[in-house]
Structure formats: structure tokens, C-alpha cells
Scaffold this motif. Structure first.
Motif, PDB file in Angstrom:
ATOM      1  N   ARG A 117      42.413  35.871  40.222  1.00 10.97           N
ATOM      2  CA  ARG A 117      43.812  36.293  40.322  1.00 10.97           C
ATOM      3  C   ARG A 117      44.581  35.307  41.195  1.00 10.97           C
ATOM      4  O   ARG A 117      45.773  35.077  40.998  1.00 10.97           O
ATOM      5  N   TYR A 118      43.856  34.709  42.143  1.00  4.95           N
ATOM      6  CA  TYR A 118      44.531  33.728  43.011  1.00  4.95           C
ATOM      7  C   TYR A 118      44.950  32.488  42.244  1.00  4.95           C
ATOM      8  O   TYR A 118      45.884  31.797  42.645  1.00  4.95           O
ATOM      9  N   PHE A 119      44.226  32.178  41.156  1.00  3.81           N
ATOM     10  CA  PHE A 119      44.637  31.017  40.356  1.00  3.81           C
ATOM     11  C   PHE A 119      45.994  31.261  39.709  1.00  3.81           C
ATOM     12  O   PHE A 119      46.816  30.351  39.615  1.00  3.81           O
ATOM     13  N   ALA A 120      46.219  32.492  39.240  1.00 10.27           N
ATOM     14  CA  ALA A 120      47.515  32.780  38.616  1.00 10.27           C
ATOM     15  C   ALA A 120      48.624  32.615  39.649  1.00 10.27           C
ATOM     16  O   ALA A 120      49.695  32.065  39.365  1.00 10.27           O
ATOM     17  N   ARG A 121      48.362  33.086  40.862  1.00  9.33           N
ATOM     18  CA  ARG A 121      49.370  32.988  41.918  1.00  9.33           C
ATOM     19  C   ARG A 121      49.561  31.539  42.349  1.00  9.33           C
ATOM     20  O   ARG A 121      50.677  31.069  42.578  1.00  9.33           O
ATOM     21  N   PHE A 122      48.448  30.831  42.456  1.00  7.10           N
ATOM     22  CA  PHE A 122      48.443  29.426  42.883  1.00  7.10           C
ATOM     23  C   PHE A 122      49.229  28.568  41.876  1.00  7.10           C
ATOM     24  O   PHE A 122      50.091  27.763  42.255  1.00  7.10           O
ATOM     25  N   ALA A 123      48.933  28.798  40.594  1.00 10.29           N
ATOM     26  CA  ALA A 123      49.595  28.008  39.551  1.00 10.29           C
ATOM     27  C   ALA A 123      51.001  28.518  39.253  1.00 10.29           C
ATOM     28  O   ALA A 123      51.763  27.862  38.561  1.00 10.29           O
ATOM     29  N   GLN A 124      51.325  29.711  39.767  1.00 14.39           N
ATOM     30  CA  GLN A 124      52.603  30.356  39.499  1.00 14.39           C
ATOM     31  C   GLN A 124      52.794  30.619  38.011  1.00 14.39           C
ATOM     32  O   GLN A 124      53.777  30.181  37.392  1.00 14.39           O
ATOM     33  N   ILE A 125      51.815  31.329  37.460  1.00 21.49           N
ATOM     34  CA  ILE A 125      51.932  31.783  36.074  1.00 21.49           C
ATOM     35  C   ILE A 125      51.739  33.299  36.061  1.00 21.49           C
ATOM     36  O   ILE A 125      51.099  33.856  36.956  1.00 21.49           O
ATOM     37  N   GLU A 279      38.965  45.187  42.992  1.00 22.92           N
ATOM     38  CA  GLU A 279      37.639  44.596  43.061  1.00 22.92           C
ATOM     39  C   GLU A 279      37.745  43.199  43.656  1.00 22.92           C
ATOM     40  O   GLU A 279      38.660  42.458  43.331  1.00 22.92           O
ATOM     41  N   LEU A 280      36.801  42.835  44.468  1.00 27.24           N
ATOM     42  CA  LEU A 280      36.721  41.519  45.131  1.00 27.24           C
ATOM     43  C   LEU A 280      37.795  41.387  46.212  1.00 27.24           C
ATOM     44  O   LEU A 280      37.858  42.178  47.124  1.00 27.24           O
ATOM     45  N   GLU A 281      38.694  40.420  46.065  1.00 27.77           N
ATOM     46  CA  GLU A 281      39.580  40.073  47.181  1.00 27.77           C
ATOM     47  C   GLU A 281      40.762  41.046  47.302  1.00 27.77           C
ATOM     48  O   GLU A 281      41.156  41.675  46.320  1.00 27.77           O
ATOM     49  N   PRO A 282      41.377  41.115  48.506  1.00 25.54           N
ATOM     50  CA  PRO A 282      42.557  41.977  48.677  1.00 25.54           C
ATOM     51  C   PRO A 282      43.820  41.292  48.150  1.00 25.54           C
ATOM     52  O   PRO A 282      44.796  41.077  48.873  1.00 25.54           O
ATOM     53  N   PHE A 283      43.776  40.947  46.862  1.00 20.85           N
ATOM     54  CA  PHE A 283      44.859  40.175  46.254  1.00 20.85           C
ATOM     55  C   PHE A 283      46.188  40.941  46.299  1.00 20.85           C
ATOM     56  O   PHE A 283      47.213  40.407  46.722  1.00 20.85           O
ATOM     57  N   MET A 284      46.153  42.202  45.903  1.00 18.36           N
ATOM     58  CA  MET A 284      47.393  42.996  45.904  1.00 18.36           C
ATOM     59  C   MET A 284      47.683  43.513  47.312  1.00 18.36           C
ATOM     60  O   MET A 284      48.834  43.499  47.759  1.00 18.36           O
ATOM     61  N   GLU A 285      46.640  43.959  47.981  1.00 18.37           N
ATOM     62  CA  GLU A 285      46.824  44.555  49.311  1.00 18.37           C
ATOM     63  C   GLU A 285      47.531  43.584  50.268  1.00 18.37           C
ATOM     64  O   GLU A 285      48.462  43.971  50.984  1.00 18.37           O
ATOM     65  N   GLU A 286      47.102  42.340  50.262  1.00 24.25           N
ATOM     66  CA  GLU A 286      47.705  41.367  51.183  1.00 24.25           C
ATOM     67  C   GLU A 286      49.185  41.172  50.904  1.00 24.25           C
ATOM     68  O   GLU A 286      50.007  41.101  51.822  1.00 24.25           O
ATOM     69  N   GLN A 287      49.534  41.102  49.623  1.00 21.68           N
ATOM     70  CA  GLN A 287      50.944  40.897  49.283  1.00 21.68           C
ATOM     71  C   GLN A 287      51.776  42.124  49.645  1.00 21.68           C
ATOM     72  O   GLN A 287      52.919  42.005  50.098  1.00 21.68           O
ATOM     73  N   GLY A 297      43.253  49.572  52.340  1.00 23.45           N
ATOM     74  CA  GLY A 297      42.428  48.960  51.311  1.00 23.45           C
ATOM     75  C   GLY A 297      41.134  48.428  51.882  1.00 23.45           C
ATOM     76  O   GLY A 297      40.146  49.133  51.975  1.00 23.45           O
ATOM     77  N   THR A 298      41.186  47.188  52.356  1.00 22.52           N
ATOM     78  CA  THR A 298      39.941  46.545  52.788  1.00 22.52           C
ATOM     79  C   THR A 298      39.335  47.178  54.042  1.00 22.52           C
ATOM     80  O   THR A 298      38.175  46.937  54.335  1.00 22.52           O
ATOM     81  N   ASP A 299      40.107  47.986  54.786  1.00 21.34           N
ATOM     82  CA  ASP A 299      39.492  48.665  55.920  1.00 21.34           C
ATOM     83  C   ASP A 299      38.492  49.718  55.431  1.00 21.34           C
ATOM     84  O   ASP A 299      37.631  50.168  56.191  1.00 21.34           O
ATOM     85  N   SER A 302      34.586  47.024  50.977  1.00 20.47           N
ATOM     86  CA  SER A 302      34.084  45.659  51.139  1.00 20.47           C
ATOM     87  C   SER A 302      34.730  44.773  50.082  1.00 20.47           C
ATOM     88  O   SER A 302      35.116  45.245  49.013  1.00 20.47           O
ATOM     89  N   THR A 303      34.855  43.489  50.380  1.00 18.26           N
ATOM     90  CA  THR A 303      35.373  42.574  49.360  1.00 18.26           C
ATOM     91  C   THR A 303      34.222  41.883  48.627  1.00 18.26           C
ATOM     92  O   THR A 303      34.460  40.978  47.842  1.00 18.26           O
ATOM     93  N   ALA A 304      32.979  42.296  48.901  1.00 18.50           N
ATOM     94  CA  ALA A 304      31.841  41.686  48.200  1.00 18.50           C
ATOM     95  C   ALA A 304      31.329  42.639  47.140  1.00 18.50           C
ATOM     96  O   ALA A 304      31.248  43.841  47.354  1.00 18.50           O
ATOM     97  N   GLY A 305      31.003  42.106  46.010  1.00 18.04           N
ATOM     98  CA  GLY A 305      30.300  42.870  44.994  1.00 18.04           C
ATOM     99  C   GLY A 305      31.209  43.626  44.048  1.00 18.04           C
ATOM    100  O   GLY A 305      32.409  43.773  44.249  1.00 18.04           O
ATOM    101  N   GLU A 306      30.558  44.109  43.007  1.00 22.12           N
ATOM    102  CA  GLU A 306      31.250  44.802  41.930  1.00 22.12           C
ATOM    103  C   GLU A 306      31.529  46.248  42.322  1.00 22.12           C
ATOM    104  O   GLU A 306      30.731  46.871  43.011  1.00 22.12           O
ATOM    105  N   LEU A 307      32.660  46.763  41.863  1.00 16.65           N
ATOM    106  CA  LEU A 307      32.968  48.182  42.090  1.00 16.65           C
ATOM    107  C   LEU A 307      32.303  49.035  41.019  1.00 16.65           C
ATOM    108  O   LEU A 307      31.927  48.553  39.958  1.00 16.65           O
ATOM    109  N   SER A 308      32.191  50.307  41.316  1.00 18.29           N
ATOM    110  CA  SER A 308      31.781  51.317  40.337  1.00 18.29           C
ATOM    111  C   SER A 308      32.263  52.637  40.923  1.00 18.29           C
ATOM    112  O   SER A 308      32.603  52.699  42.113  1.00 18.29           O
TER     113      SER A 308
END
Ligand code: SF4
Ligand code: SF4
Length: 578
Positions: A117-125, A279-287, A297-299, A302-308
Motif C-alpha cells: 500500500r505504501y507503493f501506491a502512496r509513494f508513487a502517488q497513484i 493487516e501488516l503496517e499501520p498504513f491507514m492508522e498513521e494517516q 490500532g497498533t496499540d 501486532s504489525t507482523a503476520g497475517e490476520l485471521s
């Protein structure tokens, strides 16, 4: 008509219904089946490109020329394609262009767990994230509309569970194929600094308009529930959170770049406590927090591993779900297949005490016991580059060897080989040529002599390429001929320069009938030295203290018999059914 589709099949169907004409990819789990399914539609030109950057460029070129196009890859593939992506975002498209990034939370078959998801933000797409097969198809179609409306490449971000999970998909008629006229426009497509500076402004303005679109699109919807708990989520996390918090209110985001910040603020204002479940990084939470809004969120996660759903229950409520009795499968450590032609190479390299840098492929399993023959693995193509670093630093008489597969050599090995020759390194490259891209499920590549859509093409000539770039020593050997292999590797290691061995034999699983019979051990002459076990063939095991060969698993490759000092392993005429 309704069909049960995996997410990958659904993306392929969505591309077909959207009138895509060109699709390109490099195979990589969990993305591979997208192109394999697109290739079934004869109206679409579909290709395995030699790497992800090329795949992106092929699709992008087609989009600029006027036809809708798609490029698909796994998450680490976007790293390779990112050079092209970053600037394609500036230039924009003509017809729609979709980049599918298939991420792998939990690293089921990947070397890292990066969150693209960070690539989309990084590339601004813009980015869409489906949460089911039905959405995968619908979002794939809509992505082309957004791409064209905003003149931008767009990311469709999938994850393993969406790619491989199955769900009901409603099939629709394909849209008529449209061709947008190609108009030469160097100010738009020639990204030299003077033009790129102008396009940078266009890019920023486009993102502002996309942010407005994100506020109003039905892709981002509120599902009203309890005013106590609100949940902001997207992708597969939505499905899990729905199961764990059945009464909560949801802000279900289908478009996650750019985020609809006004909609998010309004949602938060109406709920006592809002959680961001991702899942994974706090991409939305941080923004969201950066906008001064109060969420958790991340409190809690964990930012490691798959959710279920179970992972969420444990993180939010501290409950460990009870496992149904008897569901535990026996552990099956990964191992190279019986009859794998790569096994012999590792066995010989270990004898030479070589420092071995490996690449990404099924042969990476040579790192595991009992072969234990690999020192490092980083990413596609890194084996040769890293070996150069080893060779510059380690004592000169220490053999340094890079091993990489046929597809990987073509993907990213060739420039590194040129670099090694150019910079006068003393090292050996072993190309493990099994004539197929095996690890991802046997996709064709230039070494197979066949394209994705079945066209016969000239077989890639590794020897000619190695000689052409100036390797000092080049030999093709059959890795099952262990004496010849040992001799060639010995000569290659002694060579003062870059030496290249092409260890060429088809993958055992692709050509099951390349050997006849299976091997058996003569108990009368076997000394129980267990040397043969050191090659790690899964057809061999200890039973009551003696080595035995399971005839149902043995391919009859003969490697074990060539290793046995007592000549106790013999071929029988029992043929393996394949
Ligand atoms: S290498 Fe030969 S002698 Fe040693 S255990 Fe295996 S079969 Fe027996
Ligand atoms: S011949 Fe030996 S090494 Fe080859 S598959 Fe059979 S048991 Fe394994």
C-alpha cells in the motif's frame, strides 16, 4: 451466470469484461494465476515477461498506445517494477492501466512481508483493495474506468487470502473493446526534467481530485451498526473484522489511496471508540492519526503476520480459540523433491566447501539440512551480485559460487554476470537450468522454448550468452552425471575469472519419465554408512535403523547410487506411474 472463482480468476475475468487487450506478468505466488487465467481469453494478448519491470513496461506501453492493459506481480515484484512505476505516475496513461500487486502477509511463499500500500502512496497513484472474489472482479473493472478518468496508472492490491480464496462471482458481458487514439505528446510522455517538472504539478493536482473522488465513491461505504464501536478497515481485514465484531459500525474502504479523510472524520465523530483494523503496517492508522483524529490500532495489534478472525479475537479479547480435536496435520518441513536435478549440484558444492550465494527459487531449499549448502539468499538476481562482494572480501582460495535458476538468470542475473566479468571477479556461477519456472508452478520462460499462450519459440541459449558477455570458462553439464559435474565444477572454481556452469536437466515433476525404474538398496552389501542420506532425498529414510528407499517416491534419478561407496543401490524395473 454465477461462478465460483478465486480472487485471481476474478481479476482475470474483470480484465476480460473491461476489454483489456494486453496483459503481462512475471510469475510469483500469490499472483501467478491471474495471467494464467487471462491467457485463456483468446481476445487478450498475454505474456510472461522476463521480469516485473519489463511486464509493467509492456502493459504501460500498450496503455499509452491506446489499449487497456494490465500488469500483475507479487509484492516483491513491484520493487523490481518500481523504477518504471514512479515515473509512469507522472506521465499518466491514455487507455486504462492496472498494476495488480499481490501481497503475501504471513510470508507463505515470500522472502519478506512488505506492505505494498505504501507503493501506491509513494508513487502517488490511486489504489483499490477488494475484500472478496466478487469485489476483485468488480474492482478490476472499475480500476480501468478510474485510470482513464484520472489519466493515471492504478494499483489493485490483493493479498494471498483474496487471491486464493474462492467466492461467488456474477459474470457479465464483456464491454466492447475500445481503442483510444494514440497522439504523439512528448511533453506528456518524455520525462526529461523540463517536462517532468510540469508533470509533477499535474500529479499533485490529480491526487487532489482523486481525494475528492475517494470521499464520494460508493467504494468507501459506511455500514451502520452499534454507535459504541466503529471500525475502519479494508481488504480481507474487513471480512475478518465483520466476523469478530458483528454488531459494530463499519467504514469499509475499497479505495485506500487516497483516503477519504472527511468521511473518516465524520465516521469517527459518531462513534465512542474507533478501531483501525488492517493487516501488516499501520498504513491507514498513521494517516488518520496524522490528521489529528483519535483511533486505536497498533496499540492492540501486532504489525507482523497475517490476520485471521482468531488472531483478532486474541488481540482484542485475549481469548485463545479452542482448536477442534484431531485437526493437526503432521509437520512437513520443506524439502527438494525426489529426483530433483539440483540436489547433485549442492552435494558437489558442499564437498568444495564453497561459499554459496543463492537466488530465489525452489533450489533455495538447498539451504536446509541435510544439504546445508547455501550461505545467503536475498532477492531475485542477488546471487551473482552478492558473490562478487564475497569474492572481494574472502581469502582468495575460498571458492565463491552463485547459484540461480534458468528463469532467475534471465530475470535479473544477466546484468550482474556482465558486471562480474567487467570487474574481473574470480567466481563461479552455476545456472540450475530445469527448463521451467518451477517454484511458482511450472510457468514457461525463454529457456522452455514456449510462450504463455503456447507458441513455440527458440530456446534461450545460456552458453552463448555466457560466452558473449566474456565468461572465461563455460560448460553445460547434466547434473545427474555426478563425475562430469564434479570435474566441471572443479575446473570452474580453479579458473581465474568468471566461470559459468549450466547444470541442465528438466524438472523432475515436469518430465516424470526421464528416468526408468526406481532404486533399491541391496541389504547384503550395504554397510549402513548412511552417506546416501546426506543428499536429502525424501524417497530415502531410516526404517529400523536401516536406510530404505520408498519406491512410490523414488524417481530413479540414480544420484543416491552414484554416491554409495559400496555400490549397494541398484535400479529395478518397477516403473513409476506418472
Ligand atoms: S551409502 Fe550405500 S552403503 Fe551407505 S547407507 Fe547408503 S546404501 Fe548403504
Ligand atoms: S534414485 Fe535415489 S536420489 Fe533419486 S529419487 Fe530415487 S532415492 Fe532419490
Amino acid at each position: 451466470m454465477k461462478r465460483l472463482f478465486s480472487g485471481n480468476e476474478a481479476v482475470a475475468r474483470g480484465a476480460f469484461e473491461a476489454g483489456v487487450q494486453v496483459a503481462a506478468a512475471y510469475p510469483g505466488t500469490p499472483s501467478t494465476e491471474i495471467l494464467e487465467n487471462i491467457a485463456q481469453y483468446p481476445q487478450i494478448y498475454a505474456e510472461w515477461s522476463v521480469n516485473e519491470k519489463v511486464a509493467f513496461e509492456v502493459a504501460y506501453g500498450a496503455a499509452v498506445a491506446g489499449k487497456r492493459a494490465l500488469a500483475a506481480m507479487k509484492h516483491v515484484g513491484v520493487n523490481v517494477a518500481s523504477d518504471a512505476l514512479m515515473t509512469a505516475a507522472y506521465a499518466g496513461v491514455n487507455a486504462g492501466m492496472v498494476l495488480v500487486s499481490a501481497d503475501d502477509p504471513g510470508m507463505h511463499s515470500s522472502q519478506n512481508e512488505q506492505d505494498n500500500r505504501y507503493f501506491a502512496r509513494f508513487a502517488q497513484i490511486p489504489m483499490l483493495e477488494p475484500s472478496s472474489s466478487a469485489e476483485a472482479k468488480a474492482f478490476a473493472k472499475l480500476a480501468f474506468e478510474i485510470s482513464e478518468a484520472f489519466d493515471t496508472p492504478i494499483m489493485l492490491r490483493m493479498t494471498t487470502r483474496i487471491c486464493h480464496g474462492r467466492g461467488v462471482v456474477e459474470l457479465e458481458e464483456p464491454q466492447p473493446v475500445r481503442t483510444r487514439p494514440y497522439v504523439k505528446d512528448p511533453q506528456k510522455y518524455v520525462m526529461m526534467p523540463a517536462n517532468a517538472r510540469v508533470r509533477r504539478t499535474v500529479l499533485l493536482e490529480r491526487m487532489r481530485r482523486l481525494a475528492e473522488y475517494s470521499e464520494t465513491t460508493p467504494l468507501n461505504r459506511v455500514e451502520e451498526g452499534d454507535a459504541e464501536i466503529g471500525i475502519i478497515t479494508a481488504g480481507v481485514s474487513y471480512t475478518y473484522a465483520r466476523e469478530v465484531f458483528p454488531n459494530a459500525s463499519f467504514l469499509k474502504l475499497g479505495m485506500t489511496n487516497p483516503l477519504p479523510m472527511r468521511k473518516i472524520a465524520e465516521f469517527i465523530s459518531r462513534h465512542r471508540q474507533v478501531y483501525v483494523i488492517e493487516e501488516l503496517e499501520p498504513f491507514m492508522e498513521e494517516q488518520i492519526k496524522a490528521a489529528g483524529l483519535n483511533v486505536r490500532g497498533t496499540d492492540l495489534q501486532s504489525t507482523a503476520g497475517e490476520l485471521s478472525p482468531d488472531v483478532l479475537r486474541r488481540r482484542f479479547f485475549g481469548t485463545v480459540p479452542k482448536k477442534a480435536a484431531g485437526n493437526d496435520l503432521p509437520a512437513r518441513p520443506p524439502v527438494m523433491c525426489a529426483g530433483c536435478p539440483h540436489r547433485a549440484v549442492f552435494s558437489v558444492l558442499r564437498k568444495h566447501r564453497a561459499v554459496v550465494s543463492s537466488d530465489i527459487g525452489c533450489y533455495t531449499l538447498g539451504a536446509l539440512q541435510p544439504l546445508n549448502a547455501i550461505d545467503s539468499v536475498l532477492c531475485m538476481g542477488a546471487s551473482i551480485g552478492m558473490a562478487q562482494g564475497y569474492a572481494r572480501v574472502l581469502e582468495p582460495d575460498r571458492p565463491v559460487v552463485a547459484v540461480l535458476g534458468d528463469s532467475t538468470f534471465i530475470h535479473a542475473g544477466i546484468p550482474a554476470l556482465v558486471n562480474a566479468v567487467y570487474n574481473r571477479v574470480k567466481m563461479t556461477v552455476v545456472i540450475l537450468d530445469n527448463r521451467i519456472t518451477a517454484m511458482t508452478g511450472h510457468q514457461e520462460n525463454p529457456a522452455s522454448g514456449k510462450t504463455l499462450q503456447g507458441e513455440q519459440v527458440p530456446v534461450f541459449d545460456f552458453e552463448a550468452v555466457a560466452r558473449a558477455v566474456g565468461a572465461a570458462y563455460v560448460r553445460t553439464v547434466d547434473p545427474i552425471e555426478t563425475e562430469a559435474l564434479e570435474r566441471a565444477i572443479g575446473e570452474a572454481i580453479a579458473c581465474d575469472g568468471v566461470s559459468v556452469i549450466i547444470a541442465s536437466r528438466p524438472c523432475a515433476l515436469v518430465d516424470r519419465h526421464q528416468y526408468t525404474g526406481v532404486m533399491m538398496i541391496d541389504k547384503d552389501t550395504c554397510s549402513e554408512c548412511r552417506l546416501c542420506l546426506r543428499i536429502g532425498c525424501p524417497a530415502m529414510s531410516l526404517r529400523d535403523g536401516s536406510v530404505v528407499i520408498n519406491p512410490d517416491l523414488c524417481f530413479g534419478c540414480s544420484l543416491c547410487s552414484q554416491i554409495c561407496p559400496k555400490e549397494s543401490i541398484h535400479r529395478t524395473r518397477v516403473n513409476v506411474e506418472g
